[in-house]
Design an enzyme around this catalytic site. Sequence first.
Site, mmCIF file in Angstrom:
data_model
loop_
_atom_site.group_PDB
_atom_site.id
_atom_site.type_symbol
_atom_site.label_atom_id
_atom_site.label_comp_id
_atom_site.label_asym_id
_atom_site.label_seq_id
_atom_site.Cartn_x
_atom_site.Cartn_y
_atom_site.Cartn_z
ATOM 1 N N ASP A 204 5.571 -6.070 2.735
ATOM 2 C CA ASP A 204 6.616 -5.772 1.761
ATOM 3 C C ASP A 204 7.115 -7.071 1.142
ATOM 4 O O ASP A 204 7.421 -8.032 1.870
ATOM 5 C CB ASP A 204 7.754 -5.056 2.504
ATOM 6 C CG ASP A 204 8.795 -4.458 1.593
ATOM 7 O OD1 ASP A 204 8.936 -4.921 0.443
ATOM 8 O OD2 ASP A 204 9.500 -3.529 2.039
ATOM 9 N N ILE A 205 7.238 -7.124 -0.180
ATOM 10 C CA ILE A 205 7.741 -8.340 -0.823
ATOM 11 C C ILE A 205 9.212 -8.592 -0.506
ATOM 12 O O ILE A 205 9.715 -9.689 -0.747
ATOM 13 C CB ILE A 205 7.533 -8.322 -2.349
ATOM 14 C CG1 ILE A 205 8.251 -7.131 -2.994
ATOM 15 C CG2 ILE A 205 6.050 -8.321 -2.693
ATOM 16 C CD1 ILE A 205 8.273 -7.186 -4.515
ATOM 17 N N ALA B 296 5.639 -3.824 -7.963
ATOM 18 C CA ALA B 296 6.810 -3.144 -8.523
ATOM 19 C C ALA B 296 6.659 -1.640 -8.355
ATOM 20 O O ALA B 296 5.541 -1.116 -8.349
ATOM 21 C CB ALA B 296 6.966 -3.473 -10.011
ATOM 22 N N LEU C 62 0.824 -1.204 0.000
ATOM 23 C CA LEU C 62 0.000 0.000 0.000
ATOM 24 C C LEU C 62 0.862 1.260 0.000
ATOM 25 O O LEU C 62 0.763 2.130 0.876
ATOM 26 C CB LEU C 62 -0.987 0.018 1.170
ATOM 27 C CG LEU C 62 -2.088 -1.043 1.137
ATOM 28 C CD1 LEU C 62 -3.022 -0.887 2.331
ATOM 29 C CD2 LEU C 62 -2.884 -0.990 -0.165
ATOM 30 N N TYR D 244 14.186 2.397 -13.980
ATOM 31 C CA TYR D 244 13.023 1.522 -13.837
ATOM 32 C C TYR D 244 13.159 0.284 -14.713
ATOM 33 O O TYR D 244 13.050 -0.851 -14.232
ATOM 34 C CB TYR D 244 11.736 2.278 -14.189
ATOM 35 C CG TYR D 244 10.589 1.352 -14.541
ATOM 36 C CD1 TYR D 244 10.094 0.455 -13.605
ATOM 37 C CD2 TYR D 244 10.027 1.354 -15.818
ATOM 38 C CE1 TYR D 244 9.057 -0.414 -13.924
ATOM 39 C CE2 TYR D 244 8.990 0.496 -16.145
ATOM 40 C CZ TYR D 244 8.507 -0.388 -15.208
ATOM 41 O OH TYR D 244 7.505 -1.249 -15.527
ATOM 42 N N THR E 71 7.691 -5.821 -18.443
ATOM 43 C CA THR E 71 7.328 -4.709 -19.300
ATOM 44 C C THR E 71 8.115 -4.738 -20.598
ATOM 45 O O THR E 71 9.255 -5.236 -20.624
ATOM 46 C CB THR E 71 7.603 -3.373 -18.567
ATOM 47 O OG1 THR E 71 7.486 -2.278 -19.486
ATOM 48 C CG2 THR E 71 9.011 -3.334 -17.996
ATOM 49 N N ASP E 72 7.542 -4.160 -21.650
ATOM 50 C CA ASP E 72 8.280 -4.049 -22.909
ATOM 51 C C ASP E 72 9.474 -3.110 -22.796
ATOM 52 O O ASP E 72 10.376 -3.135 -23.635
ATOM 53 C CB ASP E 72 7.355 -3.590 -24.040
ATOM 54 C CG ASP E 72 6.660 -2.257 -23.797
ATOM 55 O OD1 ASP E 72 6.912 -1.617 -22.764
ATOM 56 O OD2 ASP E 72 5.838 -1.862 -24.663
ATOM 57 N N GLU E 73 9.514 -2.290 -21.756
ATOM 58 C CA GLU E 73 10.607 -1.323 -21.611
ATOM 59 C C GLU E 73 11.958 -1.984 -21.389
ATOM 60 O O GLU E 73 13.005 -1.345 -21.569
ATOM 61 C CB GLU E 73 10.299 -0.336 -20.487
ATOM 62 C CG GLU E 73 9.070 0.506 -20.773
ATOM 63 C CD GLU E 73 8.868 1.630 -19.782
ATOM 64 O OE1 GLU E 73 9.863 2.266 -19.386
ATOM 65 O OE2 GLU E 73 7.708 1.879 -19.397
ATOM 66 N N LYS F 121 14.906 12.434 -19.600
ATOM 67 C CA LYS F 121 16.243 11.880 -19.801
ATOM 68 C C LYS F 121 16.149 10.435 -20.288
ATOM 69 O O LYS F 121 15.394 9.641 -19.740
ATOM 70 C CB LYS F 121 17.038 11.914 -18.495
ATOM 71 C CG LYS F 121 17.369 13.300 -17.988
ATOM 72 C CD LYS F 121 18.139 13.214 -16.680
ATOM 73 C CE LYS F 121 18.473 14.593 -16.149
ATOM 74 N NZ LYS F 121 19.219 14.500 -14.859
ATOM 75 N N GLY F 122 16.912 10.099 -21.321
ATOM 76 C CA GLY F 122 16.945 8.732 -21.815
ATOM 77 C C GLY F 122 15.616 8.246 -22.351
ATOM 78 O O GLY F 122 15.334 7.048 -22.334
ATOM 79 N N HIS F 123 14.805 9.154 -22.877
ATOM 80 C CA HIS F 123 13.441 8.820 -23.292
ATOM 81 C C HIS F 123 13.470 7.907 -24.517
ATOM 82 O O HIS F 123 13.933 8.296 -25.592
ATOM 83 C CB HIS F 123 12.688 10.107 -23.609
ATOM 84 C CG HIS F 123 11.208 9.977 -23.576
ATOM 85 N ND1 HIS F 123 10.351 11.030 -23.784
ATOM 86 C CD2 HIS F 123 10.402 8.899 -23.336
ATOM 87 C CE1 HIS F 123 9.097 10.625 -23.683
ATOM 88 N NE2 HIS F 123 9.100 9.339 -23.414
ATOM 89 N N LYS G 141 13.589 -3.809 -13.800
ATOM 90 C CA LYS G 141 12.683 -4.864 -14.266
ATOM 91 C C LYS G 141 13.445 -5.911 -15.078
ATOM 92 O O LYS G 141 13.164 -7.115 -14.961
ATOM 93 C CB LYS G 141 11.554 -4.257 -15.098
ATOM 94 C CG LYS G 141 10.557 -3.436 -14.296
ATOM 95 C CD LYS G 141 9.824 -4.254 -13.245
ATOM 96 C CE LYS G 141 8.852 -5.240 -13.861
ATOM 97 N NZ LYS G 141 8.060 -5.959 -12.821
#
Length: 323
Positions: A59-60, A81, A37, A147, A123-125, A271-273, A151
């Site tokens: 917390d995981i 995440a 939460l 991020y 994620t595809d990122e 940044k880094g987009h 992942k």
Amino acid sequence: MNLLVTGAAGFIGSAYVRALLAADAPDAPRITVLDKLTYAGTLTNLPVGHPRLGFVRGDIADAGLVDKLMADADQVVHFAAESHVDRSIDAAGEFVRTNVVGTQTLLDAALRHGVGPFVHISTDEVYGSIESGSWPETHPLAPNSPYSASKASADLLALAHHRTHGLDVRVTRCSNNYGPHQFPEKVVPLFVTNLLDGLRVPLYGDGRNVRDWLHVDDHCRGIELVRAKGRPGEVYNIGGGTELSNRDLTGLLLQACGAGWDRVDHVPDRKGHDLRYSVDWSKARDELGYRPRRDFTTALAETIAWYRDHRAWWQPLKQRGAR
């Protein structure tokens, strides 16, 4: 069957849990949600009190708590995440702790207790940026933000647990999600709620960055197919099939909210987009029968209407999550 779902007080995880609880089949699982939460999670996303739903706040990365919950679990779907790129650029430490250390804690406990399948939501990122074409699951990972790097690290840890220990791990990598209950820091709910409040919206750079849009219901359907029919040790891309530049998406949201381009602030690029994301989801189609069902135009209009009608849901969250 007991299903442990992490991070299900958030946007995608709660949609997945609500879908499972709505399908009241004789073999429907009992679900335990583990969620910290944080600012982006709220119990208002979940049907608290449902007879097949239990909730544990935690917390995981708490090894003792995770071990206790994993001892009673048969399968895991892991959503929990930190996920906002801008926050990861400002402070990456919590992303590493939650996304990497937290995932490792869950994997270790699942291995000890023989739990599986363990579906890890990614994620595809993690693939980076692609100028043309679409990434297959075999494409090398080349993340560009803290991020996506966290992942990608979690993905590799999960797959290593399969290859080293034989743990039944299945990884999904989705494109950009939209739909009801999304925390209003992400682009669709941020722009819609700002426009509904008469505020301005920020468009990064020239707005040429392209994303593939996936309705959360289609994503959850894909995840359930992977849990039920996927192969251990495999990665499955889940895409929506609607690619739009951020500028084009902004135009659609402005029009739907009765606003003009004078409400847009052109802000310095992130940044880094990454310029473009696009996943090849033919593996999930051919092996599992996955196809996105939601028409983008209709589903986007329904999403905007949901935020218009649920101000009492998003206003407190927006105040709580303000940075």
